[in-house]
Each structure stands twice: as C-alpha cells, then as structure tokens.
Scaffold this active site. Structure first.
Site, short mmCIF file in Angstrom:
data_model
loop_
_atom_site.label_atom_id
_atom_site.label_comp_id
_atom_site.label_asym_id
_atom_site.label_seq_id
_atom_site.Cartn_x
_atom_site.Cartn_y
_atom_site.Cartn_z
N HIS A 199 3.24 3.88 0.45
CA HIS A 199 4.25 2.95 1.00
C HIS A 199 3.65 2.00 2.03
O HIS A 199 4.24 0.98 2.34
CB HIS A 199 5.40 3.75 1.63
N ASP B 242 2.32 -4.61 7.28
CA ASP B 242 3.43 -3.81 6.77
C ASP B 242 3.26 -3.68 5.27
O ASP B 242 2.95 -4.68 4.61
CB ASP B 242 4.76 -4.52 7.07
#
Ligand code: ADQ
Length: 471
Positions: free
Chosen positions: A156, A369
């Site tokens: 992720h 991110d």
C-alpha cells in the site's frame, strides 16, 4: 471455487464499526463475503503470554483468525521495525531511521510465527492475498513450510528506489523474500520500476517487459513472478451519495454557519510525517502573509487524528503542528476570525464526506504517499454543479490519475501558496472541467475494480482451481 485468505496486520473484526474502519476494510470484507474466506492477522492486542493458536470467530461466510503480540514483539516487529524503519524507508526519510538488528530479527521472527500458525489453517487450493509492509517475508516463511498455494502481495505504500532501499541492512533478504510471492502488486508504475531496477542492478535476476511498464515478469532468486501496478480506488458512488446526503445534515449545517460565508480549505490525514502537514501550514501562512485579500475570507481546517503516538517522531510532529497553529492564529486572527482550525480527532466517513463537499479546496500535500485516498474522497464528494478544487502533491500516487488537480511540489511553500490562491479564485467553468476529468477516472478505478483486477491477475497466475471469477 477456491477459498480466499486475506492476511493483513490489522483485521477489521465483525464487531468493529466499518464507518470508521475505512473503505479498504469494507472492500476486503466484501470480497471475503462473496467467495467465503478467512481473514488472518494481528488482533491489535498485546498480551503478556500470547496464545500460540489464533482466536477464531465466524460470521456469515467469513472466518476471522487473529493472534496477539507479546510486548517484545509489539516493540520489535511493530513499533521499531515496521513503523520505525520500513515506514520511513519506503517514504524516503532515511534520516528518521534508527536501525537495530534486534528489531529486524523480531520482524522476521513474527513473520515466521504468523506463517507457522497460518499453515495449520490452510487448505491446499486456498488463494492467499497478503497486505502491506508488515508481512513482506510471510510468503517465504510459508514456502519454507511447504506451502505451494498461489500467494499474492499488495504494497500500500511506496516501494523505494534501489539506492534508498540499499540503506537497509538486510535489503537483499527482504527482496528475496518478496520474490516468494506469485504476484506483487504496487500502487503505481513508479513502484514497479523501482523493484525492476533493484532486480536488474542489485540481484542476478532478469526482467521481462520494459522497465517503465506497469506489468513485468521477474525471474530472480530461483523463482518466477509477476509484478504490476494496481492503483487502489474508493467506492466512488458511495462517497458521492454520502456527501450529497450530508449536505443537509445538522453537522454540515453547523460547519457552514460557523464559516459565515468564508471559503473553506480542508486537510484530512492521519497525523503522519509522510503527509506533509507542516508544509501545508507553512503554505497557508505564506498565503495570508503575501495576499491580504484573503484575510477574513478563508478558513483552513486540518483534521488529523493522532496515530502511532508511541513513536517519538510522531510526538515531535504534534509539537511542531501545535506551534504552527499557534503562530499562524496568533499572527493573523481577528476577534471574529480564526484562520486555522486544527482538530486531533477522527470523524465518521459520512461526516468527512459532508465536510469535503463543503470545502472549496482540498489540500493534500504528502512528501511521499503510496496512493492517498483522501484526495480521491475529496473529489468524489463534490457537488457537480459547483465543485471544489483539489491541490495535490506530485509525490502522491494519486497524482498519476488525478490530472485535473493543481499539482504542487510540497517542498516548495510558495508553489503551494500560489496553487491555493489559484484554487480559491478559480472560475466555475475551469473547476467543472477539472473535476469532470477526475470523476471520469474515479468512476472506472473504483475499489471494487482494484480488488477484482488484482484477484483476476493473481488467479491468472495460478492453476485451474483458482477463483472462478474475481468479482
Ligand atoms: P494511509 O496512509 O492511512 O493509507 P490514505 O490513503 O489517505 O492514507 O487513507 C486514509 C484513510 O483514512 C482515508 O480513507 C481517510 O478518509 C481516513 N481518514 C483520515 N483521517 C481521518 C479522520 N480524521 N477521520 C476519519 N477518517 C480519516 C495507506 C497508504 C496510502 C494508501 C492507502 C490505501 O499510506 O498511500 O492510499 O494505504 O492503499
């Protein structure tokens, strides 16, 4: 049809309210519900003498099996290695790493223990999907115990460039263990490229497919596997309808009244140093300092519940943001206007959707991110007739898809401040065009699409006994 086994660090147990657990937990639970399956991982609890066998609960077609961590494992595996070393490493923050061999050993030992207990739960045709950086070595540990099943992994968070990854003692073992999976999924093709480059330059492996592509076949450490980009999405339709319904809620009305006609700029994040929150505060400070026309006309609301409060770096960040809030408000506030509202708490998803919709600007400025779902949630929540503007860091995976955003460099305070100004004064027509282009992407790349595409790819790697249809 084969059973699906999902492994993730935290398991969203049936009693947990999913309105707070987030879209990912909902999506994973849905896929388990559709096919029947097992969700395996850490219970979230620490106990002095953890029971070696998992606690099991069954609800509907889903079995949940969870293990507690001992205090030493919680420190070594979870706090020191996963969150204290791997998280900063994957977010390019080498300066924050304090490497200790004992933490690395604890990480490997916990993965071995979780693998050992999982083996006993497995059926020979189960398809296994492991999530995130806590469990990179899990497949290798399962293989060591004779498990031949199809095993997929999804990261992720970003996968760092080889030069950065090489700073981790044991990086070669980590990548070798990653190659024990059959399919390694990443958020973006940049992450795929980083792994490909590592394989080509730091190992004896080979790669089929060009290094810049989003789907490659890797041959390394005696195994063949596939790596690909599977950008995660949100439940776009659900967010849009939540936001529309919330427009008339008491909470949204109270927010609206409190603003007395001022424009709202919103930031929503876990309180994490990867999210670039101080940079955002500095940019807002700069905006007010350089453009007095915004005085009394705009309010910046940052919602940031405290996360990983036990880790020193996170406490430092809290102090920094407390200071910045005081500094900006002290300098610019009027008796009837407080420029920054800073809230250290979580909100239910419907409340967030209502707040997003009310905000003229969504300000998302991570320094790194994997994806950033807040950016997508903000866009999905907008009113088609009068949408707000997304200001988005180029270092969020979401920037690859959200081309209608104002893309900024989070290290450049003036750049963010200029984008904020541009967003606040942007004409309706341009706002609509930008928003429509982003919604077109979000309507296709939903979280269901992500899950189905990933599972179909994992299935395609396997034999005929895999899931019939992943969706
Ligand atoms: P996170 O780093 O947690 O996820 P993000 O993708 O933004 O980051 O997801 C956060 C989720 O938590 C969002 O759904 C958001 O709505 C929710 N949230 C944040 N603040 C909240 C608050 N105050 N109250 C309630 N909910 C809140 C990791 C990676 C990301 C990747 C995701 C999914 O770091 O890059 O996008 O996993 O793969």
């Amino acid at each position: 049809m084969a059973r699906l086994v999902i492994v993730s660090n935290r398991v969203a147990m049936p009693r947990e309210r999913l309105s707070r657990a987030g879209g990912l937990a909902v999506a994973l639970r849905e896929s388990l519900g559709q096919h029947g399956g097992l969700w395996y991982g850490w219970s979230g609890e620490v106990s002095e003498n953890p029971d070696p066998a998992p606690r099991r609960i069954r609800q509907g077609r889903i079995d949940y099996a969870v293990l507690d961590l001992s205090p030493e494992e919680h420190k070594g595996f979870y706090l020191d290695f996963s969150n204290g070393i791997l998280w900063p490493l994957c977010h390019y923050r080498l300066g924050l790493i304090d490497f200790r061999r004992s933490a690395w050993e604890s990480y490997l030992a916990v993965n071995a223990r979780f693998a050992e207990q999982l083996v006993a739960q497995l059926k020979s045709d189960d398809i296994i999907w492991v999530h995130d950086y806590h469990f990179i070595p899990l497949a290798a540990e399962l293989r060591r115990r004779g498990v031949q099943n199809r095993i997929g992994f999804f990261l992720h968070i970003p996968f760092p460039a080889p030069e950065v990854l090489a700073a981790l003692p044991g990086h070669d073992r980590l990548v070798r263990d990653l190659c024990a999976y059959d399919l390694v999924g990443f958020q973006t093709r940049g992450d795929v490229r980083a792994l490909t480059e590592y394989i080509l330059h730091e190992s004896d492996g080979t790669v089929l497919g060009n290094a810049g592509s989003e789907d490659v076949r890797i041959s390394a450490f005696g195994r063949d596997l596939r790596a690909g980009a599977f950008p995660i999405g949100i439940d776009t339709a659900e967010f849009a309808s939540l936001a529309a319904a919330e427009a008339g809620s008491d909470e949204t009305q109270r927010l609206s009244e409190s603003l007395v006609g001022r424009s709202l700029v919103i930031g929503v994040d876990r309180l994490d140093y990867s999210k670039g929150i101080p940079q955002r505060f500095e940019a807002f400070h700069h905006l007010l300092g350089s453009r007095p026309e915004h005085h009394g006309k705009v309010t910046f609301m940052q919602i940031a519940p405290i996360s990983r409060g036990e880790v020193a770096q996170y406490r430092k960040l809290r102090n920094e943001l407390d200071g910045l809030t005081g500094r900006i408000n002290g300098k610019f506030a009027e008796f009837d206007w407080v420029p920054v509202r800073y809230l250290n708490r979580a909100f239910a998803r419907n409340s967030l959707a209502g707040f997003y919709r009310h905000a003229k600007v969504g300000l998302v400025t991570p320094l790194r991110d994997g994806m950033n779902l807040v950016a997508k949630e903000y866009v999905a929540s907008q009113d088609a007739a009068d949408p707000g503007v997304l200001v988005l860091s180029r270092f969020a995976g979401a920037a690859r898809e959200m081309k209608g955003a104002l893309i900024v460099n989070p290290y450049d305070t003036e750049h963010i401040s200029d984008a904020l100004h541009r967003a606040l004064v942007m004409p309706l027509e341009e706002r609509r065009q930008r928003w429509e282009s982003m919604m077109a992407v979000l309507n296709v790349n939903t979280i269901a699409h992500w899950r189905e595409t990933y599972l179909a790819a994992l299935q395609a790697e396997g034999g005929p006994q895999m899931l019939e249809a992943a969706g």
